[in-house]
Design a protein around this motif. Structure first.
Motif, PDB file in Angstrom:
ATOM      1  N   MET A   1       1.081  -1.179  -0.306  1.00  0.00           N
ATOM      2  CA  MET A   1      -0.061  -0.298   0.116  1.00  0.00           C
ATOM      3  C   MET A   1       0.798   0.999   0.047  1.00  0.00           C
ATOM      4  N   ASN A   2       1.691   2.116  -1.191  1.00  0.00           N
ATOM      5  CA  ASN A   2       2.942   2.265  -1.418  1.00  0.00           C
ATOM      6  C   ASN A   2       1.664   3.365  -1.847  1.00  0.00           C
ATOM      7  N   THR A   3       0.584   4.119  -2.997  1.00  0.00           N
ATOM      8  CA  THR A   3       0.942   4.924  -3.502  1.00  0.00           C
ATOM      9  C   THR A   3      -0.363   5.223  -3.146  1.00  0.00           C
ATOM     10  N   ASP A   4      -0.743   6.534  -3.004  1.00  0.00           N
ATOM     11  CA  ASP A   4      -2.010   7.230  -2.417  1.00  0.00           C
ATOM     12  C   ASP A   4      -3.168   7.467  -3.332  1.00  0.00           C
ATOM     13  N   TYR A   5      -4.776   6.655  -3.304  1.00  0.00           N
ATOM     14  CA  TYR A   5      -5.002   6.631  -3.955  1.00  0.00           C
ATOM     15  C   TYR A   5      -6.540   8.011  -4.105  1.00  0.00           C
ATOM     16  N   ALA A   6      -7.558   8.040  -3.578  1.00  0.00           N
ATOM     17  CA  ALA A   6      -8.623   8.548  -3.619  1.00  0.00           C
ATOM     18  C   ALA A   6      -9.724   8.532  -1.999  1.00  0.00           C
ATOM     19  N   ASP A   7     -10.373   9.156  -2.359  1.00  0.00           N
ATOM     20  CA  ASP A   7     -11.437   9.296  -0.876  1.00  0.00           C
ATOM     21  C   ASP A   7     -11.642   7.727  -0.631  1.00  0.00           C
ATOM     22  N   LEU A   8     -11.603   7.380   0.205  1.00  0.00           N
ATOM     23  CA  LEU A   8     -12.173   6.089   0.684  1.00  0.00           C
ATOM     24  C   LEU A   8     -14.200   6.281   0.662  1.00  0.00           C
ATOM     25  N   ALA A   9     -14.804   7.342   1.485  1.00  0.00           N
ATOM     26  CA  ALA A   9     -16.125   7.605   0.999  1.00  0.00           C
ATOM     27  C   ALA A   9     -16.681   7.543  -0.091  1.00  0.00           C
ATOM     28  N   ALA A  10     -15.576   8.140  -0.827  1.00  0.00           N
ATOM     29  CA  ALA A  10     -16.721   8.313  -2.184  1.00  0.00           C
ATOM     30  C   ALA A  10     -16.520   6.808  -2.960  1.00  0.00           C
ATOM     31  N   LEU A  11     -15.615   5.634  -2.168  1.00  0.00           N
ATOM     32  CA  LEU A  11     -15.785   3.964  -2.817  1.00  0.00           C
ATOM     33  C   LEU A  11     -16.727   3.870  -2.004  1.00  0.00           C
ATOM     34  N   THR A  12     -16.926   4.041  -0.998  1.00  0.00           N
ATOM     35  CA  THR A  12     -18.212   2.841  -0.101  1.00  0.00           C
ATOM     36  C   THR A  12     -19.066   3.511  -0.180  1.00  0.00           C
ATOM     37  N   ARG A  13     -19.319   4.728  -0.805  1.00  0.00           N
ATOM     38  CA  ARG A  13     -20.805   5.415  -1.677  1.00  0.00           C
ATOM     39  C   ARG A  13     -21.397   4.948  -2.780  1.00  0.00           C
ATOM     40  N   ARG A  14     -20.395   4.604  -3.021  1.00  0.00           N
ATOM     41  CA  ARG A  14     -20.469   4.021  -4.887  1.00  0.00           C
ATOM     42  C   ARG A  14     -20.992   2.426  -4.525  1.00  0.00           C
ATOM     43  N   LEU A  15     -20.521   1.603  -3.662  1.00  0.00           N
ATOM     44  CA  LEU A  15     -20.904   0.213  -2.788  1.00  0.00           C
ATOM     45  C   LEU A  15     -22.269  -0.020  -2.716  1.00  0.00           C
ATOM     46  N   ALA A  16     -22.730   1.605  -1.815  1.00  0.00           N
ATOM     47  CA  ALA A  16     -24.102   1.288  -1.291  1.00  0.00           C
ATOM     48  C   ALA A  16     -25.135   1.438  -2.620  1.00  0.00           C
ATOM     49  N   ASP A  17     -24.415   2.783  -3.579  1.00  0.00           N
ATOM     50  CA  ASP A  17     -25.696   3.329  -4.701  1.00  0.00           C
ATOM     51  C   ASP A  17     -25.248   1.965  -5.678  1.00  0.00           C
ATOM     52  N   ILE A  18     -24.852   1.000  -5.664  1.00  0.00           N
ATOM     53  CA  ILE A  18     -24.764  -0.524  -6.685  1.00  0.00           C
ATOM     54  C   ILE A  18     -26.098  -0.960  -7.550  1.00  0.00           C
ATOM     55  N   PRO A  19     -26.203  -0.288  -8.425  1.00  0.00           N
ATOM     56  CA  PRO A  19     -27.360  -1.087  -9.655  1.00  0.00           C
ATOM     57  C   PRO A  19     -27.203  -2.400  -9.174  1.00  0.00           C
ATOM     58  N   ALA A  20     -29.368  -2.284  -8.978  1.00  0.00           N
ATOM     59  CA  ALA A  20     -29.475  -3.566  -8.931  1.00  0.00           C
ATOM     60  C   ALA A  20     -29.103  -4.659 -10.097  1.00  0.00           C
ATOM     61  N   GLU A  21     -28.397  -3.835 -11.003  1.00  0.00           N
ATOM     62  CA  GLU A  21     -28.319  -5.202 -12.578  1.00  0.00           C
ATOM     63  C   GLU A  21     -26.924  -5.633 -12.288  1.00  0.00           C
ATOM     64  N   PHE A  22     -26.336  -4.959 -10.999  1.00  0.00           N
ATOM     65  CA  PHE A  22     -25.133  -5.651 -10.452  1.00  0.00           C
ATOM     66  C   PHE A  22     -25.398  -7.030  -8.881  1.00  0.00           C
ATOM     67  N   LEU A  23     -26.616  -6.648  -8.273  1.00  0.00           N
ATOM     68  CA  LEU A  23     -26.753  -7.755  -7.455  1.00  0.00           C
ATOM     69  C   LEU A  23     -28.389  -8.754  -8.253  1.00  0.00           C
ATOM     70  N   GLY A  24     -28.194  -9.050  -9.179  1.00  0.00           N
ATOM     71  CA  GLY A  24     -28.692  -9.854  -9.900  1.00  0.00           C
ATOM     72  C   GLY A  24     -28.370 -11.483  -9.813  1.00  0.00           C
ATOM     73  N   GLU A  25     -29.294 -12.192 -10.051  1.00  0.00           N
ATOM     74  CA  GLU A  25     -28.999 -13.873  -9.627  1.00  0.00           C
ATOM     75  C   GLU A  25     -27.872 -13.450 -10.379  1.00  0.00           C
ATOM     76  N   PRO A  26     -26.017 -14.670  -9.846  1.00  0.00           N
ATOM     77  CA  PRO A  26     -25.639 -15.085 -11.466  1.00  0.00           C
ATOM     78  C   PRO A  26     -25.811 -16.160 -12.277  1.00  0.00           C
ATOM     79  N   SER A  27     -25.396 -16.302 -13.183  1.00  0.00           N
ATOM     80  CA  SER A  27     -25.818 -17.498 -13.981  1.00  0.00           C
ATOM     81  C   SER A  27     -25.419 -18.811 -13.775  1.00  0.00           C
ATOM     82  N   VAL A  28     -25.906 -19.452 -13.537  1.00  0.00           N
ATOM     83  CA  VAL A  28     -25.378 -20.803 -12.849  1.00  0.00           C
ATOM     84  C   VAL A  28     -25.908 -21.572 -12.936  1.00  0.00           C
ATOM     85  N   ALA A  29     -25.183 -22.514 -14.188  1.00  0.00           N
ATOM     86  CA  ALA A  29     -25.670 -23.979 -14.437  1.00  0.00           C
ATOM     87  C   ALA A  29     -27.182 -23.504 -14.914  1.00  0.00           C
TER      88      ALA A  29
END
Length: 194
Positions: A1-29
């Protein structure tokens, strides 16, 4: 972990705002609507990496019991990796493959995928673990601070500590039992000599 990246809050907010399409049922068998292999391939391509057929085959899913949670978490991790700020960073390709492969598998073995979206601490854990695997850290944190915080919330590290603690306790019990046997043998020898 040597490189600064970005606002942690922005990425956690991105997760909280994830579109429903990414939470669908994965295609299995043949069941489910989300083609996780395609999502992984697209996101890796966004980062300039052509995913091999072998890598993508791991995201096809053959058993709902064995693969469902891992595939669901892979889609969530891809949503994070598709963040514009991450796309703009020259990330090492092996680290990207490690995130969607090994990291996702480790985390999915312990925690349900949707917890990384709905629970604030799990969101932070996923973002921090992803950044750490990519060699990045939250802006404004020293490497030690970033590692300490990840250690404090990491279910993977908690599980490893519990396993190590159980192993140490087992070893201590074995040593105590061996000492008790030795004392009993010495006592028996003393009685037979007298």
């Amino acid at each position: 972990m040597n490189t600064d990246y970005a606002d942690l809050a922005a990425l956690t907010r991105r997760l909280a705002d994830i579109p429903a399409e990414f939470l669908g049922e994965p295609s299995v068998a043949g069941h489910g609507e989300m083609a996780v292999a395609a999502i992984v391939g697209d996101v890796l391509r966004m980062h300039g990496l052509h995913a091999s057929g072998e890598l993508l085959a791991g995201f096809q899913g053959r058993s709902a019991h064995a693969d469902r949670n891992r595939l669901a978490l892979a889609a969530v991790a891809c949503w994070l990796l598709a963040d514009e700020a991450l796309i703009g960073v020259d990330l090492p390709h092996p680290a990207l493959e490690d995130v969607v492969g090994a990291l996702v598998a480790e985390m999915a073995a312990i925690t349900p995928a949707h917890a990384f979206v709905h629970d604030a601490e799990r969101r932070e854990e996923l973002v921090r673990a992803l950044l750490a695997r990519l060699g990045l850290r939250p802006l404004g944190e020293t490497p030690a601070q970033a590692q300490d915080r990840l250690s404090a919330i990491s279910a993977i590290q908690r599980r490893a500590l519990l396993a190590a603690s159980r192993q140490a306790e087992k070893r201590a019990r074995e040593v105590r039992e061996a000492l008790a046997r030795k004392v009993a043998e010495e006592s028996a020898d003393k009685w037979t000599r007298e």
